[in-house]
Design a protein around this motif. Structure first.
Motif, PDB file in Angstrom:
ATOM      1  N   MET A  81       0.926  -1.155  -0.150  1.00 25.44           N
ATOM      2  CA  MET A  81      -0.111  -0.110   0.021  1.00 25.44           C
ATOM      3  C   MET A  81       0.976   1.094   0.038  1.00 25.44           C
ATOM      4  O   MET A  81       1.753   1.446   1.067  1.00 25.44           O
ATOM      5  CB  MET A  81      -0.969  -0.052   1.110  1.00 25.44           C
ATOM      6  CG  MET A  81      -1.699  -1.083   1.416  1.00 25.44           C
ATOM      7  SD  MET A  81      -2.799  -1.307   2.553  1.00 25.44           S
ATOM      8  CE  MET A  81      -1.745  -1.179   4.054  1.00 25.44           C
ATOM      9  N   LEU A  84      -0.498   6.114   1.099  1.00 24.25           N
ATOM     10  CA  LEU A  84      -2.067   5.954   1.737  1.00 24.25           C
ATOM     11  C   LEU A  84      -2.463   7.265   1.910  1.00 24.25           C
ATOM     12  O   LEU A  84      -1.993   8.566   2.360  1.00 24.25           O
ATOM     13  CB  LEU A  84      -1.320   5.338   3.158  1.00 24.25           C
ATOM     14  CG  LEU A  84      -1.171   3.849   2.911  1.00 24.25           C
ATOM     15  CD1 LEU A  84      -0.286   3.243   3.999  1.00 24.25           C
ATOM     16  CD2 LEU A  84      -2.541   3.277   2.812  1.00 24.25           C
ATOM     17  N   ASP A  88      -7.849   5.486   3.898  1.00 18.83           N
ATOM     18  CA  ASP A  88      -7.553   4.040   3.772  1.00 18.83           C
ATOM     19  C   ASP A  88      -7.617   3.450   5.135  1.00 18.83           C
ATOM     20  O   ASP A  88      -7.247   2.239   5.297  1.00 18.83           O
ATOM     21  CB  ASP A  88      -6.275   3.871   3.223  1.00 18.83           C
ATOM     22  CG  ASP A  88      -6.124   4.226   1.636  1.00 18.83           C
ATOM     23  OD1 ASP A  88      -5.100   4.960   1.307  1.00 18.83           O
ATOM     24  OD2 ASP A  88      -7.059   3.927   0.974  1.00 18.83           O
ATOM     25  N   VAL A 121      -4.169   5.689   9.321  1.00 22.07           N
ATOM     26  CA  VAL A 121      -3.395   6.886   8.406  1.00 22.07           C
ATOM     27  C   VAL A 121      -3.664   8.039   9.164  1.00 22.07           C
ATOM     28  O   VAL A 121      -4.835   8.379   9.264  1.00 22.07           O
ATOM     29  CB  VAL A 121      -3.632   6.628   7.144  1.00 22.07           C
ATOM     30  CG1 VAL A 121      -2.966   7.704   6.078  1.00 22.07           C
ATOM     31  CG2 VAL A 121      -3.390   5.342   6.278  1.00 22.07           C
TER      32      VAL A 121
END
Length: 123
Positions: A81, A84, A88, A121
């Motif tokens: 990933m 980010l 997310d 995040v």
């Protein structure tokens, strides 16, 4: 069949994380993998999938940022990933549709879920 997920954590927006999920328990003939995520108050959604043939599929919201890959020798799937975003943030679950053959050539199929690994995040 057991799935063990790892790799979640806290990251700043724009950062990267890699999730892993390993399957164990039987000698698999085929595994179709997927990653789902569920944020508080929201439904679980498909993030990415990779079939036993290697075909991949992604949610529109993660295309170009996330990459799903597998290591068949290790019965493991990864979710890389990048870039980010705050949105997310969720608990990420690995999912596997597995096929194996028991003694006598009898096919067995099962859908298994990992325990979920949180991704946060910060904006």
């Amino acid at each position: 069949v057991q799935l063990q997920a790892s790799g979640g954590g806290l990251v700043q927006a724009g950062g990267s994380l890699r999730l892993s999920c390993a399957a164990s328990g039987v000698r698999f003939s085929r595994i179709d993998w997927a990653w789902y995520r569920q944020a508080p108050g929201k439904e679980r959604e498909l993030v990415a999938a990779i079939s036993g043939d290697g075909n991949t599929d992604y949610a529109n919201s993660v295309k170009g940022r996330f990459t799903i890959a597998r290591d068949s020798a290790k019965n493991t799937v990864y979710l890389q990933m990048n870039s980010l975003k705050f949105e997310d943030s969720a608990k990420y679950y690995c999912n596997a549709n597995v096929l194996w053959y028991s003694e006598g050539g009898i096919p067995n199929a099962l859908k298994a879920w990992g325990q979920g690994t949180p991704v946060t995040v910060s904006s």
